[in-house]
Design an enzyme around this catalytic site. Sequence first.
Site, short mmCIF file in Angstrom:
data_model
loop_
_atom_site.label_atom_id
_atom_site.label_comp_id
_atom_site.label_asym_id
_atom_site.label_seq_id
_atom_site.Cartn_x
_atom_site.Cartn_y
_atom_site.Cartn_z
N ASP A 246 0.88 -1.16 0.00
CA ASP A 246 0.00 0.00 0.00
C ASP A 246 0.93 1.22 0.00
O ASP A 246 2.11 1.12 0.35
CB ASP A 246 -0.95 0.00 1.19
CG ASP A 246 -2.14 0.92 0.94
OD1 ASP A 246 -2.08 1.74 0.00
OD2 ASP A 246 -3.13 0.85 1.69
C1 BGC Z 1 -4.95 3.32 0.05
C2 BGC Z 1 -5.00 2.36 -1.11
C3 BGC Z 1 -4.81 3.11 -2.40
C4 BGC Z 1 -3.49 3.86 -2.34
C5 BGC Z 1 -3.21 4.67 -3.59
C6 BGC Z 1 -3.68 4.17 0.01
O1 BGC Z 1 -3.72 5.15 0.98
O2 BGC Z 1 -5.01 2.61 1.27
O3 BGC Z 1 -6.24 1.68 -1.12
O4 BGC Z 1 -4.87 2.24 -3.49
O5 BGC Z 1 -3.51 4.74 -1.24
O6 BGC Z 1 -4.08 5.75 -3.68
#
Ligand code: BGC
Length: 870
Positions: A246
Amino acid sequence: MGSIDDGSTRRNTGTEENGDAARERAVEAALGKLDLTAKVALLAGADMWSLPANADIGLGRLVMSDGPVGVRGEQWTADDPSIAIPSPTALAATWDLDLARRIGGLLAQEARRKGAHVVLAPTVNLHRSPRGGRHFEAYSEDPHLTGEIGAALVAGVQEGGVATTPKHWVANDSETERYTVDVRADRRTLRELYLAPFEAIVRKARPWGLMAAYNQVDGHSMSEHDALNNGVLREEWGFDGFLVSDWTGARDTVRSALGGLDVAMPGPVTVYGERLVAAVRDGRVPEQAVDELARRVLRLAARVGLLAGAPAAVPVPPAPVDGEALAREIAARSFTLLRNDGILPLRPGLGSVALVGAAAAEARIGGGGSAQVFPTRVVSPLDGLRAALPAATALSYTLGAEPRTHVPPFAGGLSAELLGADGALLTTATLPDGTVRWLGQLPDGVGFDVLRAVKAVGTLTPRSTGRHRLAIRGAGRFVLTADGAQLFDGVLEFEGNDPAGAFLNPPELVVELELEAGRPVEVTLRHTLPEASAFAGFGLVSFALGHAEPVGTADELIDEAVVAAAAADVAVVVVATTEEVESEGVDRDSLALPGRQDELVARIAAVNPRTVVVVNAGAPVLMPWRDRVAAVLLTWFPGQEAGAALADVLLGACEPGGRLPTTWPAEEEDCPVWEVAPTEGRLDYTEGLFVGYPAWQRRAAAQPAYWFGHGLGYTEWAYEGLDVHLTAPGAAPALAAPAAASAAVPAPVAAAGEDPYAALARAVVRVRNTGARAGREVVQVYLAPDGVDPSRPDRRLAGFAVLEAEPGQVAEVRIDLPLRAFQTWGDAGWELRPGGYGVEAGRSAADRRLSGVLDVPALDVPALDVPAQG
Ligand code: BGC
C-alpha cells in the site's frame, strides 16, 4: 448464476496455455539480461503511480491507478474525468455476479482509456464494524459474498487485459492507526473470515496482483509477512501475481524483500532501490530473492502487454461498454428497498412531489479518500426526477437540512499560477473547480523542487445577496483575498496522526462575507508550500477554495421543507452522509446522520404520511424514524447516474434490485463490534467468528433494524420447494493446475488436495412470483451446521443466485454449495465433519422460508499443510 466458477476463469484454452508459456519464456529471457541494479529498479515506483520502463529489454512504463468505483488515472482532480460507478457496498447489494463481471469490463476499458495497466481494486476487507471508515469501499460482512463478488470483478477486469490488486491483504478492516495497528485474530478466525475472500479470489480468478495492507498481523507488517505472503498466498494458494505495498506501506528493505513484497510504491524514494542493492551486496538478501521479485514484475508486464516478445494475455480488447448506461443499471440494481407500505412505485398521475434534502440537489456519489473519481457529470435526484416526472406533476425542492460539515469547493472554474522563488511565474493551469490537487506531477512538467507557492484565482458571481461563506481547506500557509481585500493571512495546522490525513481530511477555515447578487468578485487564495509534503518522498500540492451561497438558519430551512412537504401529494426526502463522514483515514464516531436530518425526516413524516426517505449513504446509518415513514429506499453512494436511477426506481421503470450485504443496526450500542481503536497498538478480534449476522443471531436481546440479505422488490415471492443433495459423494474435483505452471512458478500445495470451491452439494430452490409484475429475486442458501459442530455460528451463507420470473411464473435455481462452506479450520488444516447439516433457503439471514437436512458422510478430503505463522 450462483457462482462465477463456471470454469472459464480457471481453465485455460490451449492458446492461453501457449500464451503463458511464451510469456514465461520472455520473462526469463528479459530477466537474464538484467544486472542487479536493473532488476532492483523494477521493484519500486518511478513516481506516484508508475514503474519504470527499461528500453534494453523492451519493457514499457507500467501505470497503476485507483480504484474500486472507477479509474482515476494519474491525476487526482476533475480535469481528468472518469465514469463513476456506485460504491462497492452497492455492487455487493446486487448479489449479481454477471453484473460484477461486466463492471470489471468497464473498469478495464476505463483503465485502457487512461493508459493504466493495473486497477488498484477491489477492496475485499470485511465489514467487521459499521464504524470502519472504508466500509463503503468494501463489499460485505460475509466472506462468501465478498469472495464471489470480488472474484467476478477481478475476472471481468482481467478479461479486459488489465490487472487488479485485491486489497488490503489482510485484516485492514478499520482505519484507526491504520499504518501501524497490530491485528490479532486466532487462526481459525483469520482463515474462515478475513483470509477467505482473498483465497476465493486467488483460487478462482487468479488475480495478476494483490496489495499488502498497511497494518500488521501478529506483530508483522503485512508488507513483510513471510508466512502469509510466501507461505499461504504463494505456496499454498498458488498466487503467481505481484504483491505491491500500500502507498508508503513498505518499511524495511530486508524484511520486505524476504517477506515477498515485489513492489514498493510510490517512488522514487522507497526502501528498495539503492538500499536493496546494498542489502544484496552485503549478503543480507540473496540475489535469488530479488530474481523472484523481479520475475513477478516482469510477468505482470508481460500479461498486460508491456514486455517485448511476450504476447499480452488479452491482445484485443473486448467490445466497448457504455459506461453511463452501465453506471445507471448498477445503481438501480443496487438500490435496496428496506420498507414499503405500498407507496412505491409512485403511481402515475401524481399532482405534486416535494423533494427535500441537500443531497437531492447535489448527490453524494462516493466516499472520501483514494476511492474518489471525478465524473464529467452527476445526475442529481432533482435533475433525474425533473426529467422523468410528467409535466402535469408539480415538483418543488427545498434544502431542509445540511449534512455537510464543510463548505463545498468553489463551483466555478479557477486559474492557478505556479510560482517559484521570489514569486516568479513558472506556469499557469486551469482548474474545473476550487480543488487544487497535484500528486507526484505538476502541470507542464514543473519540478516540485522549484515550486514555492500556488495562487488560485477565480471570479465569483453571487446568485443571491447576503452572507456568503468562503473557505480554505488545506494545511499550511494561506492568504485569501476578495477584490483585493485581505480576508486571511495565516497558517492552518493539521491535527491528527494519519500521515495522509492532511491530504484526505484537511483542516478548514471559514470566512463570512457580505455579497450582492450578480456583482462579480475576484477571489484569490495563495498557498505557500510547506517544507515537507504529507507523504515524504514525493511532491504533493493539495488545498481547496470553498464557497457557499447564503442559506437560512437551520430552523428556517427545516420549517420551509415541512411546509412544502405538507402541501405535496408525496414527499421524497433524501438524507445523506458525506465524504468526510465516510472516508479513508478515519473511522466513524457515530452512525447517526450528520446535522439535523433525523429531525427533518421526523417532522416531515408527521405532516405527510406519504413520505419516502431515500438514504444516500455507503454504510449503515441509524434511522430512528424508519417505522414512521411510508418507504425507505437505500441508494448507497450511487455514482454519477444517481438521479436517473432514482427516477427509474421511484417511478417503477426499474425494480429496486438490492439486498443488504451487511446487517444494519437499529442502535449503536447493539453493534456486535463497536471498538475499532487499538489498545497500545493492538487490535484484538476477540469476537472471533462472530461478526455480522452470526453475531446478531446468537444474541436474542437486540434485533437489528434490517438483516443481512433483506430487500424488497415490487413483487412478492412464495418459496415452494427445496431439494438438496450431495454432488460429489467421495471426492470433489481436483484443483486445476496454475495457468502459468513452469519451473519458475511454484505449484500450489493445494493441487495435491481438493478444490475447496467445487460443489459438495447442490440446493434446488423453486420460487413463484405471486405478485402482479415481473421481478427479480435473490435466493439465498444458508448452511446451519449446529448439529454437527456447535462451535460454529448457527448459519452462514453458502450459496446464492439471482432469478427473474413473470407474474405467476415458477422459477427454479440450482445453487451449488462448495466444499469450503462445510469445512472449518482446525489444528490439521481444513477439516470436514460428517453429520446432518441444515440447509435453509430464503430471502435474508432472518427470513428463511424452507429448510432441509443434508447428510454428509465422512469424506476423504486430505488436509492441507499448515504453514507456520510469522
Ligand atoms: C490506500 C489504497 C490506495 C493507495 C493509492 C492508500 O492510501 O489505502 O487503497 O490504493 O492509497 O491511492
